[in-house]
Design an enzyme around this catalytic site. Structure first.
Site, PDB file in Angstrom:
ATOM      1  CB  SER A 255      -0.856   0.020   1.265  1.00 56.35           C
ATOM      2  OG  SER A 255       0.006   0.123   2.382  1.00 56.35           O
ATOM      3  CE  LYS A 256      -2.550   6.480  -2.376  1.00 61.86           C
ATOM      4  NZ  LYS A 256      -3.076   6.972  -3.632  1.00 61.86           N
ATOM      5  NE  ARG A 257      -2.608   3.446   5.257  1.00 63.74           N
ATOM      6  CZ  ARG A 257      -2.364   2.584   6.231  1.00 63.74           C
ATOM      7  NH1 ARG A 257      -1.613   2.931   7.254  1.00 63.74           N
ATOM      8  NH2 ARG A 257      -2.860   1.372   6.187  1.00 63.74           N
ATOM      9  CE  LYS A 258       1.270  -0.226   7.195  1.00 66.74           C
ATOM     10  NZ  LYS A 258       0.584  -1.397   7.662  1.00 66.74           N
TER      11      LYS A 258
END
Ligand code: GLU
Length: 485
Positions: A255-258
């Protein structure tokens, strides 16, 4: 299309930046098609109008082409099954769903969102399986038809058999069986008239003659529904391969958060397409000889889709950096130089000759192409002067640095021609004459000449700078050492 060769596809949804997961799945699909002389198709799954982003489609095309994952049929190049955009295929889905309504494999459902929410609440309270309660399953056909003719809002659902089970073979994971009682009466057409992914996907895979469905394992859970739709449409199943999902370090779905996930980001950082493909290939497959650095040709020769792992590959940027560095160092200098220019990493003021001179000095340490500018700034521009602190190494004093730089200034002035062997001899002489330890000479020189701690090899730096520029910078450093309180 019917000659028995593979027809594989990817079907990205244009909902944002081009995703690394799309490239990952595209790589396997395209390789499979290329290995068998088949075709690789690109379909755009744009039926979810709430998440649709107009610019996304072109970005996906550009990113995949940049990686070299080109396709044989698709929305931008056409093909025998056009159109390849789901939003342009509504009439086809309607026709198929009419057929399903006719045969009784699907039915109209007039339940409002409110009714469904209440039913769900009750199921929760009663600790029952959550799902469509079947209210409209047995609605009289004529009544159903009339209510639709009066434009009453409705969806169309798949009539999942109440009994029995649905099974299919995943070519990587083996046979999968699910009790039909566990499968919900899936919506096929939404109240806005657009098909759901499930219907559109199966209809298109049939219409496009897809023989191999290779996709991420997150779709495994949907496959029993797809199997039921294939059966309702009286069509044989394609071969399914669900490849492992890319994961964050904590093993959650990437995911783009991580993690960076946009292919545009990887391009801007200066990852080579060769390295990205190599890295993605390794996420699902291991080469028989365990040689981890390889190119697409070799991958195409050796890849065996049935040997895809079922593990949970962690997307590790450190590993990608390592692979990128390996590919940088494998490349012919001319090719690398051209790549730097094509990707916009060469400052416009830099001549090709200058760039060619400096490139061999920095490739050894370069991890991403975007570093080129920073690593060569000392050569192309006048770097910011080092500080007095930087000019004095940990194991040295102001005196040792003054002695080293003064000595270098003098000896360099005498060297002619200004060549590596003579420069090396001068440095040796300095060490001897003044009993300097290597860091006491090399560190202040390095800082004086490049204003960096991790410059290329010192002799090479001195040679490419040339006598005058080298002496000028040494002089400037000496002034800093003398004038700083
Ligand atoms: N549109 C789906 C996606 O975004 C396609 C899944 C499939 O390959 O069936 O991944």
């Amino acid at each position: 299309m019917t000659d028995g060769s593979v027809r594989a596809r990817i079907a990205p949804s244009p909902t944002g930046d081009p995703h690394v997961g799309t490239a990952y799945v595209a790589l396997f699909n395209r390789t499979l098609a290329r290995q068998t002389g088949g075709q690789f198709l690109l379909r755009i799954d744009d039926t979810d109008r709430t998440r649709y982003q107009a610019s996304s489609e072109q970005k996906i095309f550009d990113a995949l082409r940049w990686l070299g994952l080109d396709w044989d049929e698709g929305p931008d190049i056409g093909g025998p099954c056009a159109p390849y955009r789901q939003s342009e295929r509504n009439a086809i889905y309607q026709q198929k769903v009419d057929h399903l309504l006719e045969s009784g494999s699907a039915y109209r459902c007039f339940c409002s969102a409110d009714t469904l929410a209440k039913a769900r609440e009750k199921q929760k309270q009663d600790k029952m399986r959550l799902g469509y309660p079947g209210t409209c399953r047995d609605l009289d056909r004529l009544e159903s038809h009339q209510r639709a003719a009066q434009d009453q809002p409705h969806v169309i659902r798949l009539r999942v058999p109440a009994e029995g089970e649905t099974s299919f073979v995943d070519q990587i994971r083996g046979e999968i069986r699910v009790a039909n009682s566990e499968i919900d009466d899936q919506v096929l057409i939404k109240s806005d008239g657009f098909p759901t992914y499930h219907l559109a996907n199966v209809v298109d895979d049939i219409e496009f003659g897809i023989t191999h469905v290779v996709r991420a394992e997150e779709w495994l859970i949907s496959t029993p529904k797809h199997v039921l739709i294939y059966q309702a449409l009286d069509h044989p199943l394609p071969r399914f391969f669900h490849v492992p999902l890319l994961r964050n370090a904590d093993h959650s779905k990437i995911s783009k958060r991580k993690n960076p996930v946009s292919l545009d980001w990887f391009r801007e950082q200066g990852y080579l397409k060769e390295a990205i493909l190599n890295f993605l290939a390794l996420m699902g497959w291991s080469p028989p000889d365990e040689e981890e650095v390889f190119d697409l040709d070799r991958f195409q020769q050796e890849f065996n889709i049935e040997k895809i792992s079922t593990g949970a590959p962690v997307f590790d940027l450190v590993k990608l950096d390592w692979i990128n560095g390996m590919h940088i160092r494998r490349m012919e200098p001319q090719v690398l130089l051209q790549r730097l220019a094509d990707e916009g990493f060469l400052p416009p003021s830099v001549s090709p000759e200058d760039a060619a001179t400096i490139l061999p000095l920095v490739t050894e340490r370069m991890v991403r192409l975007a570093e080129f500018r920073d690593r060569t700034d000392w050569y192309f521009a006048d770097p910011i002067a080092p500080t007095c602190e930087q000019l004095i190494p940990k194991k040295g004093t102001r005196e040792t640095s003054l002695c080293a730089l003064e000595g270098a200034r003098e000896l360099f002035g005498e060297i002619s021609p200004f060549e590596p062997a003579a420069i090396e001899a001068a440095l040796e002489q300095l060490l001897d004459q003044h009993s300097l330890k290597k860091p006491q000479l090399f560190m202040p020189l390095r800082w004086a000449l490049t204003s960096r701690q991790d410059s290329p090899g010192l002799i090479e730096v001195i040679v490419v700078l040339g006598k005058d520029r080298a002496i000028e910078r040494i002089q400037r450093a000496l002034e800093i050492l003398v004038t700083t309180p």
